[in-house]
Design an enzyme around this catalytic site. Structure first.
Site, PDB file in Angstrom:
ATOM      1  CB  CYS A   2      88.339  48.670  22.126  1.00 60.74           C
ATOM      2  SG  CYS A   2      86.872  47.967  21.380  1.00 60.74           S
ATOM      3  NE  ARG A  27      90.202  49.796  28.639  1.00 58.48           N
ATOM      4  CZ  ARG A  27      89.763  50.918  29.177  1.00 58.48           C
ATOM      5  NH1 ARG A  27      90.352  51.402  30.240  1.00 58.48           N
ATOM      6  NH2 ARG A  27      88.753  51.559  28.659  1.00 58.48           N
ATOM      7  CD1 TRP A  74      84.564  43.143  25.482  1.00 54.75           C
ATOM      8  CD2 TRP A  74      83.016  44.553  24.719  1.00 54.75           C
ATOM      9  NE1 TRP A  74      83.386  42.880  26.135  1.00 54.75           N
ATOM     10  CE2 TRP A  74      82.424  43.723  25.687  1.00 54.75           C
ATOM     11  CE3 TRP A  74      82.220  45.518  24.092  1.00 54.75           C
ATOM     12  CZ2 TRP A  74      81.085  43.833  26.053  1.00 54.75           C
ATOM     13  CZ3 TRP A  74      80.882  45.619  24.451  1.00 54.75           C
ATOM     14  CH2 TRP A  74      80.335  44.778  25.426  1.00 54.75           C
ATOM     15  CG  ASN A 100      89.295  52.086  21.827  1.00 59.76           C
ATOM     16  OD1 ASN A 100      89.545  51.091  21.156  1.00 59.76           O
ATOM     17  ND2 ASN A 100      89.902  52.354  22.977  1.00 59.76           N
ATOM     18  N   GLY A 101      85.300  53.196  20.023  1.00 64.75           N
ATOM     19  CA  GLY A 101      84.117  54.031  19.814  1.00 64.75           C
ATOM     20  C   GLY A 101      83.248  53.448  18.714  1.00 64.75           C
ATOM     21  CD  GLU A 480      78.964  46.088  44.353  1.00 65.93           C
ATOM     22  OE1 GLU A 480      78.140  46.345  43.460  1.00 65.93           O
ATOM     23  OE2 GLU A 480      80.175  45.916  44.120  1.00 65.93           O
ATOM     24  CE  LYS A 484      81.675  43.333  42.175  1.00 66.36           C
ATOM     25  NZ  LYS A 484      81.397  44.718  42.175  1.00 66.36           N
ATOM     26  CD  GLU A 487      80.826  42.247  38.528  1.00 58.87           C
ATOM     27  OE1 GLU A 487      80.897  42.794  37.430  1.00 58.87           O
ATOM     28  OE2 GLU A 487      80.911  42.877  39.599  1.00 58.87           O
ATOM     29  CG  HIS A 503      55.785  42.700  48.784  1.00 55.50           C
ATOM     30  ND1 HIS A 503      54.457  42.891  49.093  1.00 55.50           N
ATOM     31  CD2 HIS A 503      56.480  43.258  49.802  1.00 55.50           C
ATOM     32  CE1 HIS A 503      54.356  43.555  50.237  1.00 55.50           C
ATOM     33  NE2 HIS A 503      55.573  43.787  50.680  1.00 55.50           N
ATOM     34  CE  LYS A 602      87.887  48.393  36.679  1.00 52.00           C
ATOM     35  NZ  LYS A 602      87.044  47.966  37.800  1.00 52.00           N
TER      36      LYS A 602
END
Ligand code: F6R
Length: 607
Positions: A2, A27, A74, A100-101, A480, A484, A487, A503, A602
């Protein structure tokens, strides 16, 4: 997550507030809204979707006022819809706020307030707060007293921006474990949950601390603790430039930030690395020199991409500084029962400096008496403030949701930190320092050949699965690279240490399951060649990231993306770049908005 924006001042508040809100779009959010106060009247508008849709909704309306609070939501409690979007208000329409929170005791409060006649319309935790203030105003008809008492009654985390309709000249803000920064202007003041929303308006900022409440008019800012004791104002200068926060000629922030790779590496080493004197200077670590000298073990705490940078850091610290190092997901570390030996140092890595799990892990390490260090990009962020000592990335704002330039900057800074704490100084260390200076040029040469990667993405854009393999320093690069890709292009991708492939994961390999092998010419490339052959034997398509001049690889792989030769500990700084570009071009080829990947935020400020 948010976003919050607030304005009080001499100008019309709404255009300024909406411009600030647009800079927070990166974000991640699902709905947006604002409340604007004109003496005697508050206008409330909310909309599901993007800020542009909110703007479309009020097109041709003249909504005046000099005090405004705005929010991008969000969803956490309740689905994304107009009712759940912020701002929320009380029954009488006097108190409006954005949050927010998470208010953890909202159920108890909702029950209590419900019994006292308050009617709730949303499913959110936030809505209890305006009603709680309204309830407390019944006993004590003083808005400030009611606000402070309400803040003391809620449990959880918050950043609030609050309007009292009866006082159109005051904007209130309060913070507990969720960032808020005040922008100081001339006959106007600003508020935001992220400094990037302020760059266009002012460079003078005040970071609110946990447990602080701000009372802002157009000409004044008063900050107090929850007992209304004033705290001194510390005005700081924002380093970021407007250009850094804009896309320029690039179609997406993600691409712009990948292309900033050479610059962020230069910015990280500038003034710090002195190869001729065999010296690394990190002023932020000097503060903790005595305890650093006694360091016997390092634990790195981070999430996501920063965690993968930490995994590279593990190899770096062990080889360069000879310090036993381990890396933890911050979200796991916070719930472990781990004994700590004397001399253990904790290093939190975070681009935003606000990631909830990393912060909680850091606090746990601090409570256990460890020396805590930070490697953080956002100056003044909570993690940066709470660590005993640390180093900033100086990478500029990272706006693309997928972290790219921050990763390069983190790798560079980890090498500097390892060189700084290393008690050894041999030819290897000197060579590393010299070679680090060459890295920006080498990254640039990979970027200059980005067209080849774009073509490769066009060839593979319809595939649904990818395997990424690497060893040693390039094992975290494989992880990584896979992160990438998934996402940004929503393609299933798995990163593995190449030795682990046999394995289990090799069962997936076949003509429709391509592998990307990160195989620069180094101490483990022969092992990698064997793994590649095993995949080719099962008719798996093979893309290799390899060192220029490696002729053997072209007989093994279907496609080769070449990177310049460098020293092994520095390879990730080069080998990740083609993978970042590949993810970018795959995402855009598939038609996705790579700057706003679905479901992602974000900065993850909730657990
Ligand atoms: C992935 C990504 C995330 C972040 C993670 C940690 O591209 O950006 O995985 O790396 O949320 O964020 P920070 O570094 O801000 O703590």
């Amino acid at each position: 997550m948010c976003g919050i924006v607030g304005y009080i001042g001499k100008r019309q508040a709404l255009p300024i507030g909406l411009a600030g809100l647009e800079t927070l779009e990166y974000r991640g959010y699902d709905s947006a809204g604002f409340a604007i106060c004109n003496p005697g009247r508050v206008t409330l508008v909310k909309q599901v979707g993007y800020v542009q849709q909110l703007k479309d909704k009020i097109e041709n309306q003249n909504i005046a006022g000099n005090l405004c609070i705005l929010h991008t939501r969000w969803a956490t409690h309740g689905t994304p819809n107009e009712v759940n979007a912020h701002p929320h208000h009380d029954c009488a329409g006097r108190v409006y706020l954005v949050h927010n929170g998470i208010i953890e005791n909202y159920k108890e409060l909702k029950n209590y307030l419900g019994q006292r006649g308050h009617a709730f319309i949303s499913e959110t935790d936030t809505e209890v707060m305006p009603h709680l203030i309204e309830e407390l105003l019944k006993d004590e008809n003083d808005f400030k007293t009611a606000l402070f008492n309400a803040l003391k009654m809620i449990e959880g985390t918050y950043a609030f921006a609050i309007i009292n309709k009866e006082d159109p000249h005051t904007l209130y803000a309060a913070r507990l474990s969720s960032p808020l920064v005040i922008g100081v202007g001339n006959e106007e003041n600003f508020l935001a949950s992220d400094p990037s929303a302020l760059i266009e308006s002012t460079r003078k900022v005040i970071y609110l601390k946990d447990g602080e409440v701000a009372e802002m008019t157009k000409d004044s800012i008063v900050i107090t603790d929850l007992d209304q004791r004033p705290t001194p104002l510390k005005v700081e200068q924002l380093e970021w430039t407007l250009e850094q926060a804009q896309k320029g000629n690039f179609p997406h922030f993600m691409l712009k930030e990948i292309f900033e790779g050479p610059e962020v590496v230069k910015a990280a080493i500038q003034g710090r690395l002195k190869p001729r004197e065999h010296l690394v200077k990190l002023g932020g670590l000097e503060l903790a020199q005595k305890r650093l000298n006694a360091m016997r073990r390092l634990i790195i705490l981070a999430c996501g991409t920063s965690y993968y940078a930490g995994l590279v850091g593990e190899y770096i610290f062990e080889e360069i500084a000879g310090i036993p190092t381990e890396v933890h997901f911050a979200s796991e570390f916070r719930y472990r029962e781990e004994p700590f030996e004397p001399g253990t140092v904790a290093l939190a890595i975070s681009q935003s400096g606000e990631t909830a799990d990393t912060l909680a892990a850091l606090r746990k390490a601090k409570k256990a008496g460890l020396l805590t260090l930070g490697l953080v990009n956002v100056v003044g962020s909570t993690i940066a403030r709470e660590t005993d000592a640390g180093v900033y990335n100086h990478a500029g704002p990272e706006i693309g949701v997928a972290s790219t330039k921050a990763f390069l900057s983190q790798l560079t800074t980890l090498i500097l930190m390892a060189l700084y704490v290393s008690k050894k100084r041999g030819a290897f260390h000197t060579a590393l320092m010299q070679e680090l200076m060459e890295i920006p040029k080498k990254i640039q040469s990979i970027l200059d050949a980005s067209e080849q990667i774009q073509q490769l993405a066009a060839t593979y854009a319809t595939h649904s699965n990818f395997l990424f393999l690497g060893r040693r320093y390039n094992y975290p690069v494989a992880l990584e690279g896979a992160l990438k890709l998934k996402e940004i292009s929503y393609i299933h991708a798995e990163g593995y240490g190449a030795g682990e492939m046999k394995h289990g994961p090799i069962a997936m390999v076949g003509p429709d399951f391509p592998t990307i092998a990160v195989v620069p010419s180094n101490s483990v490339s022969d092992k990698m060649y064997s793994n590649i052959q095993e995949i080719k034997a099962r008719r798996g398509p093979m893309i290799a990231v390899a060192t220029e001049g490696d002729e053997h690889i072209s007989s093994l792989a279907d496609h080769v993306l070449y990177i310049p030769k460098t020293l092994e500990p520095l390879e990730p700084l080069l080998s990740i770049v083609p993978l970042q570009l590949f993810a970018y071009y795959m995402g855009t080829k598939r038609g996705y908005n790579v700057d706003r990947p679905r479901n992602l935020a974000k900065s993850v400020t909730v657990e």
